[in-house]
Design a protein around this motif. Structure first.
Motif, PDB file in Angstrom:
ATOM      1  N   ALA A   1      61.214  46.828 -41.294  1.00  0.00           N
ATOM      2  CA  ALA A   1      61.635  45.574 -41.938  1.00  0.00           C
ATOM      3  C   ALA A   1      63.140  45.573 -42.183  1.00  0.00           C
ATOM      4  O   ALA A   1      63.817  44.559 -41.977  1.00  0.00           O
ATOM      5  N   ALA A   2      63.683  46.717 -42.608  1.00  0.00           N
ATOM      6  CA  ALA A   2      65.130  46.814 -42.852  1.00  0.00           C
ATOM      7  C   ALA A   2      65.904  46.650 -41.550  1.00  0.00           C
ATOM      8  O   ALA A   2      66.903  45.927 -41.500  1.00  0.00           O
ATOM      9  N   ARG A   3      65.443  47.304 -40.504  1.00  0.00           N
ATOM     10  CA  ARG A   3      66.132  47.180 -39.200  1.00  0.00           C
ATOM     11  C   ARG A   3      66.067  45.754 -38.677  1.00  0.00           C
ATOM     12  O   ARG A   3      67.050  45.239 -38.125  1.00  0.00           O
ATOM     13  N   ARG A   4      64.920  45.105 -38.834  1.00  0.00           N
ATOM     14  CA  ARG A   4      64.782  43.718 -38.386  1.00  0.00           C
ATOM     15  C   ARG A   4      65.755  42.818 -39.149  1.00  0.00           C
ATOM     16  O   ARG A   4      66.400  41.952 -38.575  1.00  0.00           O
ATOM     17  N   LEU A   5      65.862  43.032 -40.443  1.00  0.00           N
ATOM     18  CA  LEU A   5      66.787  42.243 -41.251  1.00  0.00           C
ATOM     19  C   LEU A   5      68.223  42.464 -40.788  1.00  0.00           C
ATOM     20  O   LEU A   5      69.003  41.514 -40.664  1.00  0.00           O
ATOM     21  N   LEU A   6      68.576  43.691 -40.488  1.00  0.00           N
ATOM     22  CA  LEU A   6      69.927  43.974 -39.990  1.00  0.00           C
ATOM     23  C   LEU A   6      70.161  43.325 -38.631  1.00  0.00           C
ATOM     24  O   LEU A   6      71.248  42.821 -38.360  1.00  0.00           O
ATOM     25  N   GLU A   7      69.149  43.318 -37.772  1.00  0.00           N
ATOM     26  CA  GLU A   7      69.284  42.654 -36.463  1.00  0.00           C
ATOM     27  C   GLU A   7      69.537  41.159 -36.631  1.00  0.00           C
ATOM     28  O   GLU A   7      70.318  40.572 -35.888  1.00  0.00           O
ATOM     29  N   LEU A   8      68.863  40.551 -37.601  1.00  0.00           N
ATOM     30  CA  LEU A   8      69.036  39.114 -37.846  1.00  0.00           C
ATOM     31  C   LEU A   8      70.377  38.804 -38.500  1.00  0.00           C
ATOM     32  O   LEU A   8      71.045  37.843 -38.140  1.00  0.00           O
ATOM     33  N   ALA A   9      70.750  39.612 -39.481  1.00  0.00           N
ATOM     34  CA  ALA A   9      71.955  39.334 -40.259  1.00  0.00           C
ATOM     35  C   ALA A   9      73.231  39.756 -39.537  1.00  0.00           C
ATOM     36  O   ALA A   9      74.282  39.150 -39.725  1.00  0.00           O
ATOM     37  N   ASP A  10      73.151  40.801 -38.733  1.00  0.00           N
ATOM     38  CA  ASP A  10      74.324  41.319 -38.028  1.00  0.00           C
ATOM     39  C   ASP A  10      73.923  41.755 -36.617  1.00  0.00           C
ATOM     40  O   ASP A  10      73.911  42.945 -36.304  1.00  0.00           O
TER      41      ASP A  10
ATOM     42  N   ASP B   1      75.397  41.592 -33.724  1.00  0.00           N
ATOM     43  CA  ASP B   1      76.423  42.325 -32.972  1.00  0.00           C
ATOM     44  C   ASP B   1      76.519  43.773 -33.452  1.00  0.00           C
ATOM     45  O   ASP B   1      76.602  44.699 -32.653  1.00  0.00           O
ATOM     46  N   GLY B   2      76.511  43.968 -34.750  1.00  0.00           N
ATOM     47  CA  GLY B   2      76.561  45.317 -35.307  1.00  0.00           C
ATOM     48  C   GLY B   2      75.337  46.131 -34.934  1.00  0.00           C
ATOM     49  O   GLY B   2      75.438  47.315 -34.617  1.00  0.00           O
ATOM     50  N   ALA B   3      74.167  45.507 -34.966  1.00  0.00           N
ATOM     51  CA  ALA B   3      72.929  46.214 -34.601  1.00  0.00           C
ATOM     52  C   ALA B   3      72.957  46.625 -33.130  1.00  0.00           C
ATOM     53  O   ALA B   3      72.611  47.758 -32.786  1.00  0.00           O
ATOM     54  N   ARG B   4      73.392  45.713 -32.262  1.00  0.00           N
ATOM     55  CA  ARG B   4      73.471  46.033 -30.822  1.00  0.00           C
ATOM     56  C   ARG B   4      74.491  47.136 -30.556  1.00  0.00           C
ATOM     57  O   ARG B   4      74.312  47.961 -29.667  1.00  0.00           O
ATOM     58  N   ALA B   5      75.553  47.150 -31.329  1.00  0.00           N
ATOM     59  CA  ALA B   5      76.612  48.151 -31.123  1.00  0.00           C
ATOM     60  C   ALA B   5      76.260  49.503 -31.739  1.00  0.00           C
ATOM     61  O   ALA B   5      77.020  50.454 -31.615  1.00  0.00           O
ATOM     62  N   GLY B   6      75.121  49.593 -32.409  1.00  0.00           N
ATOM     63  CA  GLY B   6      74.714  50.858 -33.002  1.00  0.00           C
ATOM     64  C   GLY B   6      75.330  51.129 -34.355  1.00  0.00           C
ATOM     65  O   GLY B   6      75.356  52.263 -34.822  1.00  0.00           O
ATOM     66  N   ARG B   7      75.804  50.091 -35.002  1.00  0.00           N
ATOM     67  CA  ARG B   7      76.479  50.255 -36.293  1.00  0.00           C
ATOM     68  C   ARG B   7      75.606  50.921 -37.340  1.00  0.00           C
ATOM     69  O   ARG B   7      76.084  51.610 -38.223  1.00  0.00           O
ATOM     70  N   TYR B   8      74.305  50.730 -37.258  1.00  0.00           N
ATOM     71  CA  TYR B   8      73.394  51.261 -38.273  1.00  0.00           C
ATOM     72  C   TYR B   8      72.673  52.519 -37.799  1.00  0.00           C
ATOM     73  O   TYR B   8      71.662  52.894 -38.333  1.00  0.00           O
ATOM     74  N   GLU B   9      73.225  53.181 -36.812  1.00  0.00           N
ATOM     75  CA  GLU B   9      72.675  54.426 -36.299  1.00  0.00           C
ATOM     76  C   GLU B   9      73.680  55.540 -36.552  1.00  0.00           C
ATOM     77  O   GLU B   9      74.606  55.733 -35.779  1.00  0.00           O
ATOM     78  N   VAL B  10      73.496  56.248 -37.650  1.00  0.00           N
ATOM     79  CA  VAL B  10      74.422  57.299 -38.041  1.00  0.00           C
ATOM     80  C   VAL B  10      73.628  58.553 -38.371  1.00  0.00           C
ATOM     81  O   VAL B  10      72.671  58.494 -39.127  1.00  0.00           O
ATOM     82  N   ASP B  11      74.001  59.676 -37.796  1.00  0.00           N
ATOM     83  CA  ASP B  11      73.367  60.952 -38.133  1.00  0.00           C
ATOM     84  C   ASP B  11      74.395  61.788 -38.876  1.00  0.00           C
ATOM     85  O   ASP B  11      75.345  62.278 -38.293  1.00  0.00           O
ATOM     86  N   ALA B  12      74.169  61.923 -40.152  1.00  0.00           N
ATOM     87  CA  ALA B  12      75.108  62.677 -40.975  1.00  0.00           C
ATOM     88  C   ALA B  12      74.451  63.932 -41.526  1.00  0.00           C
ATOM     89  O   ALA B  12      74.873  64.473 -42.538  1.00  0.00           O
TER      90      ALA B  12
END
Length: 128
Positions: free
Chosen positions: A87-96, A98-109
């Protein structure tokens, strides 16, 4: 590929859902998805009054949400619940999208020290 922690995905989605949508249709779809995410989180955060209160507040500051909700999201298992993360990822895809496609929310820290996720951060580290 960089993977984001579940807590960071959820916080980013809450912020995006609270602030996104430039057309009536976009606002409606995002609001519905945001409401769905919050409903899932309400169930997971049951019995945690401070977290429930923070979830209902009109807060949009990621750092504040992270400070108030972060531990409860992790302790309750919300950060590994696939329904909540989807649900969180879907919301990010809808709201942003371009950022979702660019991998903005994929971080391994997982091996990092002194990490920040988001925009316009300031940080000072001293490693010994």
């Amino acid at each position: 590929m960089i993977m984001v922690t579940g807590v960071e995905v959820i916080i980013a989605a809450l912020v995006a859902g609270a602030t996104a949508g430039s057309t009536d249709v976009a606002r409606t779809v995002i609001a519905d998805t945001y409401g769905g995410l919050k409903n899932l989180l309400r169930g997971r955060l049951a019995g945690r009054p401070q977290a429930q209160e923070a979830l209902e507040a009109r807060e949009v500051e990621p750092g504040r949400w992270r400070a108030v909700l972060g531990d409860d999201l992790a302790d309750s298992g919300a950060d590994t619940d696939e329904r909540i993360l989807a649900a969180a990822r879907r919301l990010l895809e809808l709201a942003d999208p371009d950022g979702a496609r660019a991998g903005r929310y994929e971080v391994d820290a997982s091996q990092a020290r002194g990490v920040q996720v988001g925009d316009h951060n300031t940080q000072t580290n001293t490693f010994i």
